[in-house]
Scaffold this active site. Structure first.
Site, mmCIF file in Angstrom:
data_model
loop_
_atom_site.group_PDB
_atom_site.id
_atom_site.type_symbol
_atom_site.label_atom_id
_atom_site.label_comp_id
_atom_site.label_asym_id
_atom_site.label_seq_id
_atom_site.Cartn_x
_atom_site.Cartn_y
_atom_site.Cartn_z
ATOM 1 N N VAL A 84 0.775 -1.350 -0.226
ATOM 2 C CA VAL A 84 -0.003 -0.021 0.087
ATOM 3 C C VAL A 84 0.956 1.323 -0.004
ATOM 4 O O VAL A 84 0.305 2.247 -0.419
ATOM 5 C CB VAL A 84 -1.073 0.174 1.450
ATOM 6 C CG1 VAL A 84 -0.115 0.040 2.559
ATOM 7 C CG2 VAL A 84 -1.802 1.046 1.161
ATOM 8 N N LYS A 85 2.184 1.139 0.331
ATOM 9 C CA LYS A 85 3.113 2.275 0.421
ATOM 10 C C LYS A 85 3.332 2.811 -0.943
ATOM 11 O O LYS A 85 4.130 4.017 -0.914
ATOM 12 C CB LYS A 85 4.467 1.949 1.500
ATOM 13 C CG LYS A 85 3.822 1.684 2.888
ATOM 14 C CD LYS A 85 3.386 2.798 3.527
ATOM 15 C CE LYS A 85 3.210 2.582 5.075
ATOM 16 N NZ LYS A 85 2.683 3.642 5.816
ATOM 17 N N ASP A 86 2.956 2.133 -1.996
ATOM 18 C CA ASP A 86 3.482 2.950 -3.085
ATOM 19 C C ASP A 86 2.517 3.830 -3.489
ATOM 20 O O ASP A 86 3.168 4.941 -4.014
ATOM 21 C CB ASP A 86 3.004 1.905 -4.428
ATOM 22 C CG ASP A 86 3.909 0.658 -4.574
ATOM 23 O OD1 ASP A 86 5.012 0.424 -3.530
ATOM 24 O OD2 ASP A 86 3.874 -0.266 -5.489
ATOM 25 N N ALA A 89 4.513 6.783 -1.677
ATOM 26 C CA ALA A 89 5.774 7.316 -2.140
ATOM 27 C C ALA A 89 5.349 7.987 -3.255
ATOM 28 O O ALA A 89 6.347 9.074 -3.652
ATOM 29 C CB ALA A 89 6.465 5.937 -2.341
#
Length: 475
Positions: free
Chosen positions: A111-113, A116
């Site tokens: 989910v951090k895509d 970022a």
């Protein structure tokens, strides 16, 4: 009245003046009520149309956004629009719809895509970063955000330095190195310690500019010699630290001259405080869930590490329907459960003589924290309930899902699903209610710890599927 003196047939009985007056008043009142109700009906229809327009402004009304008929613009085009997957075993056992947002299908694997990409794009829009200038992005992370930053930074023309605790799963370190990131591993420490990984990342971003100045003085970089200015620029209420070798930059001042556009600078992404973290989910994850469920969401469940996911997604869903319940899944060692339930940021594992390793003492990685970040502060007002999830429950859920659904998920995803089960049981739901959660990443990043039975045995964490079966069997 004159009409009363006319020769009417005997079978016609004319009303008295009083009765006629009352009849007239009745007619006027009926017309007024009819017009008022029609006006109200038209008003609420207009409100409903406005709400629908907001929902469909950026998204078409189809279940998921398929990419089979389109060409994506690089790796960034693959981020987001992940499908919702029904967790069949849990849904069927509970009589509700347990739906997981399959964020592990993002190109960076988590989910951090989303975060970022948004942090880098916002920095570029503000003139804090320019591609292909030798600039370097610094971040302190337990792994997933670092991998996402390294993935996108490589595609956008930036270098990456990731500072992380030395006890995270080895798979994350290997992924970062494969993506060309510089990785520094440090001992876990409290945020008040200068050697804590987030603080080291901030200092490294500042030091990056000073190092370039030294090169300038030696003639290696060919720039103008002088003192480096480190300045802090406010980004939507967060603190983004940028270092530059340009002596023309005034402290605490943003300058958009040619020197800034060409000189390298160090950029501290600062996911814990950066508003871009919240915005990525408010503008992306939340609307996607609302559209994919056709606006049928009864509860949204998520953990919190930085707080951006539950804050941004929860705020969007609440803005569409304030009756939706936002539920926190909190692992052992984290203080957020007590903050939500009792207003105090504290966990019993911080009690003297009980702490085994460090503050967030759990096999679960990616969620759980013992301090208030800007993004967590945005989440707390909307969180309706919270559940403490033990390591045993998370491990049991992960194995249960493999056995019954073929889903190979990471530790934070397992925590979220345990919280879903607990909340449904607490509410007594069994009539098709819709509970949505985040499947943050897959088990591929957790072989050496969460999915390593030998490691769990040494940590005295049992692998017992009956824990989840008992949760599901509760009335």
């Amino acid at each position: 009245m004159a009409w009363q003196h006319l020769n009417w047939p005997s079978w016609i009985r004319l009303p008295t003046p009083g009765a006629a007056r009352h009849l007239l008043y009745g007619i006027l009142l009926g017309v007024s009520l009819s017009m008022s109700s029609t006006t109200l009906a038209l008003y609420y229809q207009a409100r409903k149309r406005e709400r629908l327009e907001r929902i469909t402004k950026n998204f078409s009304l189809r279940p998921i956004e398929l990419r089979s008929d389109e060409i994506c613009a690089g790796v960034a085009g693959l981020i987001g629009n992940t499908p919702l997957v029904r967790i069949n075993s849990l849904s069927d056992a509970l009589g509700v719809e347990i739906l997981g947002k399959a964020e592990f299908l993002n190109p960076g694997g988590s989910v951090k895509d989303r975060v970022a990409l948004r942090m880098i794009e916002d920095a570029e829009r503000q003139g804090l970063l320019y591609p292909n200038t030798g600039s370097r992005i610094f971040e302190g992370t337990v792994g997933s955000t670092g991998i996402s930053i390294a993935t996108i930074a490589r595609a956008r023309g930036y270098h990456t330095t990731i500072i992380m605790p030395d006890d995270v799963a080895e798979e994350k370190v290997k992924a970062l190195l494969a993506l060309g990131a510089d990785v520094q591993r440090v001992r876990p420490a409290s945020i008040v310690d200068k050697k804590q990984y987030v603080n080291i990342a901030r200092d490294a971003a500042l030091a990056f500019g000073r190092e370039i100045i030294v090169d300038d003085k030696s003639g290696a970089a060919g720039g103008v010699a002088g003192d480096a200015y480190d300045y802090v620029l406010p980004t939507f209420g967060s603190s983004i630290v940028v270092s530059t070798a340009s002596s023309a930059v005034e402290p605490h001042t943003k300058r958009d001259d040619e020197d800034l556009r060409t000189r390298p600078r160090g950029f501290f992404a600062d996911q814990f405080e950066n508003r871009s973290n919240f915005d990525a989910h408010f503008d992306g994850t939340g609307p996607e869930i609302w559209r994919q469920t056709n606006s049928r969401v009864d509860a949204f469940v998520a953990g919190a590490g930085t707080g951006g996911t539950i804050a941004g997604t929860g705020q969007y869903i609440k803005s569409m329907n304030d009756d939706v319940k936002i539920v926190l899944a909190d692992p052992e060692g984290s203080g957020l459960f007590n903050k939500v339930k009792h207003g105090v940021m504290f966990d019993m594992k911080e009690k003297e003589g009980t702490k085994r390793r460090h503050q967030v003492d759990t096999v679960v990685e990616g969620i759980g924290i013992n301090r208030l970040t800007k993004n967590i502060e945005r989440a707390l007002p909307i969180v309706d309930d919270a559940f403490r999830i033990t390591d045993e429950e998370a491990v049991s859920m992960s194995r249960y899902l493999v056995e019954n659904d073929g889903l190979f998920l990471g530790s934070s995803s397992a925590c979220n699903l345990v919280a879903c089960v607990k909340y449904v049981r607490k509410m007594g739901w069994n009539n098709g209610q819709s509970v949505v959660t985040i499947l943050c990443d897959s088990g591929n990043r957790h072989y050496s710890k969460f999915w390593n039975d030998a490691y769990l045995q040494r940590a005295e964490i049992p692998v017992d599927l009956s824990i989840v079966k008992n949760l599901l069997a509760q009335p």
